[in-house]
Design a protein around this motif. Structure first.
Motif, PDB file in Angstrom:
ATOM      1  N   GLN A  30     -19.898 -34.918   9.896  1.00 26.32           N
ATOM      2  CA  GLN A  30     -20.135 -35.699  11.111  1.00 26.32           C
ATOM      3  C   GLN A  30     -21.448 -35.299  11.772  1.00 26.32           C
ATOM      4  OE1 GLN A  30     -16.491 -35.976  13.633  1.00 26.32           O
ATOM      5  NE2 GLN A  30     -15.421 -35.071  11.896  1.00 26.32           N
ATOM      6  N   ARG A  31     -21.732 -33.996  11.785  1.00 22.67           N
ATOM      7  CA  ARG A  31     -22.997 -33.538  12.374  1.00 22.67           C
ATOM      8  C   ARG A  31     -24.182 -33.958  11.506  1.00 22.67           C
ATOM      9  NH1 ARG A  31     -19.749 -28.893  13.065  1.00 22.67           N
ATOM     10  NH2 ARG A  31     -20.703 -27.931  11.216  1.00 22.67           N
ATOM     11  N   MET A  32     -23.995 -33.936  10.219  1.00 26.87           N
ATOM     12  CA  MET A  32     -25.092 -34.216   9.293  1.00 26.87           C
ATOM     13  C   MET A  32     -25.474 -35.695   9.304  1.00 26.87           C
ATOM     14  SD  MET A  32     -25.229 -33.407   5.189  1.00 26.87           S
ATOM     15  CE  MET A  32     -24.945 -31.661   5.459  1.00 26.87           C
ATOM     16  N   PHE A  33     -24.464 -36.582   9.299  1.00 28.55           N
ATOM     17  CA  PHE A  33     -24.728 -38.020   9.177  1.00 28.55           C
ATOM     18  C   PHE A  33     -24.697 -38.749  10.522  1.00 28.55           C
ATOM     19  CE2 PHE A  33     -23.420 -36.811   4.926  1.00 28.55           C
ATOM     20  CZ  PHE A  33     -24.309 -37.500   4.122  1.00 28.55           C
ATOM     21  N   HIS A  34     -24.268 -38.053  11.588  1.00 31.09           N
ATOM     22  CA  HIS A  34     -24.233 -38.631  12.941  1.00 31.09           C
ATOM     23  C   HIS A  34     -23.190 -39.747  13.063  1.00 31.09           C
ATOM     24  CE1 HIS A  34     -28.747 -37.326  13.250  1.00 31.09           C
ATOM     25  NE2 HIS A  34     -27.921 -36.296  13.136  1.00 31.09           N
ATOM     26  N   TYR A  35     -22.160 -39.689  12.243  1.00 27.03           N
ATOM     27  CA  TYR A  35     -21.006 -40.581  12.360  1.00 27.03           C
ATOM     28  C   TYR A  35     -19.789 -39.748  12.770  1.00 27.03           C
ATOM     29  CZ  TYR A  35     -23.222 -44.478   9.750  1.00 27.03           C
ATOM     30  OH  TYR A  35     -24.030 -45.498   9.342  1.00 27.03           O
ATOM     31  N   SER A  36     -18.893 -40.344  13.546  1.00 25.00           N
ATOM     32  CA  SER A  36     -17.601 -39.701  13.784  1.00 25.00           C
ATOM     33  C   SER A  36     -16.680 -40.014  12.611  1.00 25.00           C
ATOM     34  CB  SER A  36     -16.984 -40.201  15.084  1.00 25.00           C
ATOM     35  OG  SER A  36     -16.605 -41.573  14.960  1.00 25.00           O
ATOM     36  N   GLU A  37     -15.649 -39.222  12.448  1.00 25.75           N
ATOM     37  CA  GLU A  37     -14.717 -39.443  11.344  1.00 25.75           C
ATOM     38  C   GLU A  37     -14.053 -40.809  11.456  1.00 25.75           C
ATOM     39  OE1 GLU A  37     -11.497 -36.769   8.935  1.00 25.75           O
ATOM     40  OE2 GLU A  37     -11.244 -36.885  11.109  1.00 25.75           O
ATOM     41  N   ALA A  38     -13.727 -41.219  12.677  1.00 28.56           N
ATOM     42  CA  ALA A  38     -13.047 -42.499  12.875  1.00 28.56           C
ATOM     43  C   ALA A  38     -13.925 -43.671  12.427  1.00 28.56           C
ATOM     44  CB  ALA A  38     -12.664 -42.670  14.345  1.00 28.56           C
ATOM     45  N   GLU A  39     -15.244 -43.506  12.518  1.00 27.20           N
ATOM     46  CA  GLU A  39     -16.144 -44.597  12.161  1.00 27.20           C
ATOM     47  C   GLU A  39     -16.277 -44.796  10.655  1.00 27.20           C
ATOM     48  OE1 GLU A  39     -19.608 -44.927  15.458  1.00 27.20           O
ATOM     49  OE2 GLU A  39     -19.437 -42.940  14.524  1.00 27.20           O
ATOM     50  N   VAL A  40     -15.988 -43.774   9.873  1.00 30.63           N
ATOM     51  CA  VAL A  40     -16.231 -43.880   8.432  1.00 30.63           C
ATOM     52  C   VAL A  40     -14.956 -43.924   7.597  1.00 30.63           C
ATOM     53  CG1 VAL A  40     -18.456 -42.712   8.647  1.00 30.63           C
ATOM     54  CG2 VAL A  40     -16.413 -41.365   8.118  1.00 30.63           C
ATOM     55  N   LEU A  41     -13.817 -43.482   8.146  1.00 32.86           N
ATOM     56  CA  LEU A  41     -12.582 -43.484   7.349  1.00 32.86           C
ATOM     57  C   LEU A  41     -12.259 -44.903   6.878  1.00 32.86           C
ATOM     58  CD1 LEU A  41     -10.198 -40.995   9.220  1.00 32.86           C
ATOM     59  CD2 LEU A  41     -11.576 -40.621   7.170  1.00 32.86           C
ATOM     60  N   GLY A  42     -12.031 -45.035   5.583  1.00 27.20           N
ATOM     61  CA  GLY A  42     -11.732 -46.333   4.992  1.00 27.20           C
ATOM     62  C   GLY A  42     -12.952 -47.114   4.568  1.00 27.20           C
ATOM     63  N   GLU A  43     -14.147 -46.650   4.975  1.00 23.75           N
ATOM     64  CA  GLU A  43     -15.386 -47.330   4.587  1.00 23.75           C
ATOM     65  C   GLU A  43     -15.873 -46.815   3.232  1.00 23.75           C
ATOM     66  OE1 GLU A  43     -16.695 -49.792   6.199  1.00 23.75           O
ATOM     67  OE2 GLU A  43     -15.381 -49.669   7.956  1.00 23.75           O
ATOM     68  N   ASN A  44     -16.679 -47.630   2.570  1.00 18.00           N
ATOM     69  CA  ASN A  44     -17.235 -47.220   1.278  1.00 18.00           C
ATOM     70  C   ASN A  44     -18.294 -46.147   1.491  1.00 18.00           C
ATOM     71  OD1 ASN A  44     -18.864 -47.225  -1.257  1.00 18.00           O
ATOM     72  ND2 ASN A  44     -17.501 -48.920  -1.780  1.00 18.00           N
ATOM     73  N   VAL A  45     -18.227 -45.080   0.692  1.00 14.86           N
ATOM     74  CA  VAL A  45     -19.154 -43.964   0.842  1.00 14.86           C
ATOM     75  C   VAL A  45     -20.600 -44.389   0.589  1.00 14.86           C
ATOM     76  CG1 VAL A  45     -19.083 -43.174  -1.566  1.00 14.86           C
ATOM     77  CG2 VAL A  45     -19.443 -41.509   0.277  1.00 14.86           C
ATOM     78  N   ALA A  46     -20.793 -45.559  -0.010  1.00 12.59           N
ATOM     79  CA  ALA A  46     -22.158 -46.044  -0.263  1.00 12.59           C
ATOM     80  C   ALA A  46     -22.940 -46.239   1.023  1.00 12.59           C
ATOM     81  CB  ALA A  46     -22.115 -47.354  -1.046  1.00 12.59           C
ATOM     82  N   MET A  47     -22.244 -46.342   2.161  1.00 18.05           N
ATOM     83  CA  MET A  47     -22.931 -46.505   3.440  1.00 18.05           C
ATOM     84  C   MET A  47     -23.795 -45.295   3.775  1.00 18.05           C
ATOM     85  SD  MET A  47     -19.763 -45.809   6.100  1.00 18.05           S
ATOM     86  CE  MET A  47     -20.757 -45.999   7.568  1.00 18.05           C
ATOM     87  N   LEU A  48     -23.528 -44.164   3.116  1.00 13.26           N
ATOM     88  CA  LEU A  48     -24.277 -42.936   3.368  1.00 13.26           C
ATOM     89  C   LEU A  48     -25.399 -42.728   2.364  1.00 13.26           C
ATOM     90  CD1 LEU A  48     -21.213 -40.588   4.016  1.00 13.26           C
ATOM     91  CD2 LEU A  48     -22.514 -41.929   5.692  1.00 13.26           C
ATOM     92  N   MET A  49     -25.687 -43.761   1.566  1.00 11.68           N
ATOM     93  CA  MET A  49     -26.689 -43.633   0.510  1.00 11.68           C
ATOM     94  C   MET A  49     -27.821 -44.627   0.730  1.00 11.68           C
ATOM     95  SD  MET A  49     -24.104 -43.599  -2.757  1.00 11.68           S
ATOM     96  CE  MET A  49     -22.681 -42.507  -2.811  1.00 11.68           C
ATOM     97  N   PRO A  50     -29.052 -44.232   0.399  1.00 11.20           N
ATOM     98  CA  PRO A  50     -30.153 -45.197   0.396  1.00 11.20           C
ATOM     99  C   PRO A  50     -30.140 -45.979  -0.902  1.00 11.20           C
ATOM    100  CG  PRO A  50     -30.987 -43.040  -0.211  1.00 11.20           C
ATOM    101  CD  PRO A  50     -29.514 -42.860   0.087  1.00 11.20           C
ATOM    102  N   SER A  51     -30.953 -47.007  -0.988  1.00  4.00           N
ATOM    103  CA  SER A  51     -31.096 -47.735  -2.249  1.00  4.00           C
ATOM    104  C   SER A  51     -31.836 -46.830  -3.240  1.00  4.00           C
ATOM    105  CB  SER A  51     -31.898 -49.017  -2.026  1.00  4.00           C
ATOM    106  OG  SER A  51     -31.205 -49.890  -1.168  1.00  4.00           O
ATOM    107  N   PRO A  52     -31.557 -46.939  -4.557  1.00  3.61           N
ATOM    108  CA  PRO A  52     -30.667 -47.912  -5.191  1.00  3.61           C
ATOM    109  C   PRO A  52     -29.235 -47.424  -5.346  1.00  3.61           C
ATOM    110  CG  PRO A  52     -31.848 -46.734  -6.870  1.00  3.61           C
ATOM    111  CD  PRO A  52     -32.318 -46.178  -5.559  1.00  3.61           C
ATOM    112  N   ASP A  53     -28.952 -46.166  -4.967  1.00  7.28           N
ATOM    113  CA  ASP A  53     -27.606 -45.624  -5.149  1.00  7.28           C
ATOM    114  C   ASP A  53     -26.581 -46.421  -4.369  1.00  7.28           C
ATOM    115  OD1 ASP A  53     -28.515 -43.647  -6.828  1.00  7.28           O
ATOM    116  OD2 ASP A  53     -28.767 -42.166  -5.232  1.00  7.28           O
ATOM    117  N   ARG A  54     -26.979 -46.947  -3.191  1.00 11.29           N
ATOM    118  CA  ARG A  54     -26.039 -47.693  -2.353  1.00 11.29           C
ATOM    119  C   ARG A  54     -25.469 -48.891  -3.097  1.00 11.29           C
ATOM    120  NH1 ARG A  54     -29.041 -48.095   1.915  1.00 11.29           N
ATOM    121  NH2 ARG A  54     -30.001 -50.124   1.494  1.00 11.29           N
TER     122      ARG A  54
END
Length: 378
Positions: free
Chosen positions: A48-72
């Motif tokens: 949460q500190r590293m990506f500036h998201y709270s846990e509630a904001e990312v739970l259930g979301e695709n982890v690709a949201m934390l990746m730049p292109s082209p990995d995303r």
């Protein structure tokens, strides 16, 4: 069981859970757990500190949201490929790559991925270390290393210059003497002794060839120190090169993208040397875009018309001044107030040593696009 009776197994389980929670709350590396579809099911405090998201904001979301292109765009395909083939690409193997914060900025990370099974279903754990966390210490170390390296370069250049001057002094002196003798013969009254003049010119030419041979011998000596080349994956070279380039520099607000043409396979390269070229060009691009309202960095690789792999690093900076462009790859030529002007010269030496060439064009965003070619391995 009586009301006051407590199963020791429950106490042990509670202790394990508390201990695990304490570890996850204090460990400096971020921990992210995803399911087989890439959905985030656990997001540690460090994450949460590293990506500036709270846990509630990312739970259930695709982890690709934390990746730049082209990995995303490709991450789900990686998971599908693993489910279908069982082939492990990064599981159990640490790698350098880049991640994407909530504000869109990218930063270099060291990623280690593991796999566990929960009731027969695979879960993937990712431990992430932000390499920029060590910037302050590394900058000091780099400053000290730069000072030592500069002193070493000055000493080495002085030694090389002295040795080269010693070796070249004799043939150059001989050339000067023979040319002066020829000039004196031409200045004499009366008939010119053509045989003597021809002999002086022949000897001058011989000494000039000798001087050239000394230079060629030095170049051969340097070339023998070159490392071996091996087949390397272009996408890995680019992603790791960018991650290394981003260490210690301000990458906030940069829209970074890597695009590798599916037709591009592996290349024959010395990984360290080619990544040094990528690092030099990426750092130049980032510095050129400093303070610009739009900061775009685009890396791509495509096959060219001659069957080679063409790598392009393009930015949205101010572009090149025509006067500077003419001496861009000349050693000790720089537009930076604190630069030595050797980065692009070294890059050209590395690329040409690989049998390729390097040049510039105007990028689609008005900045600079550096192109260089390398031979395919296949």
């Amino acid at each position: 069981m009586a009301i006051n009776d407590v199963d020791p197994r429950d106490d042990a389980h509670s202790l394990e859970q508390a201990l695990l929670g304490s570890i996850l709350a204090t460990v400096p590396d971020a921990l992210i757990v995803i399911d087989a579809r890439g959905r985030i099911i656990s997001f540690s405090s460090a994450a949460q500190r590293m990506f500036h998201y709270s846990e509630a904001e990312v739970l259930g979301e695709n982890v690709a949201m934390l990746m730049p292109s082209p990995d995303r765009e490709r991450h789900d395909g990686y998971l599908d490929h693993y489910r279908e083939t069982g082939e492990k690409k990064i599981i159990g193997i640490g790698r350098l790559t880049t991640a994407r914060r909530r504000d869109g900025s990218t930063f270099p990370i060291e990623l280690a991925v593991g796999e566990v099974h929960d009731q027969g279903e695979p879960l993937f754990t990712g431990f992430i270390r932000d390499l920029t966390e060590r910037q302050r210490t590394e900058r000091r170390v780099q400053d000290l290393q730069a000072e030592l390296s500069h002193a070493s370069r000055v000493t080495a250049m002085g030694t090389l210059a002295a040795a080269l001057a010693h070796e070249l002094n004799q043939p150059l002196t001989a050339i000067a003497n023979y040319m002066e003798a020829g000039r004196d013969l031409l200045a004499q009254d009366g008939a010119i002794d053509r045989a003597l003049l021809g002999e002086a010119m022949d000897e001058a030419a011989t000494q000039a060839l000798r001087a050239g041979e000394i230079i060629r011998s030095l170049r051969e000596f340097i070339r023998r120190g070159e490392a071996d080349r091996q087949p390397e994956t272009v996408s890995t070279l680019l992603s790791e090169g960018v991650a290394l380039a981003f260490i210690g520099i301000n990458s906030r607000g940069i829209d970074m993208d890597i695009a590798v043409d599916p037709r591009v396979g592996r290349i024959m390269a010395n990984r360290v040397q080619v990544q040094q070229v990528i690092i030099n060009l990426v750092r130049n691009a980032v510095e050129a875009m400093e303070g610009r309202p739009m900061r775009i960095l685009h890396l791509s690789a495509t096959p060219d018309e001659e069957g080679r792999v063409e790598i392009i690093i393009a930015d949205s900076g101010p572009g090149l001044d025509p006067a500077a462009e003419r001496s861009l790859f000349t050693p000790f030529s720089t537009t930076k107030p604190t630069g030595m002007g050797v980065g692009l010269s070294i890059s050209r030496t590395i690329v040409e040593g690989h049998g390729g060439r390097i040049w510039t064009t105007r990028s689609r965003w008005g900045g600079v696009a550096f192109h260089f070619t390398l031979d395919p391995a296949d």
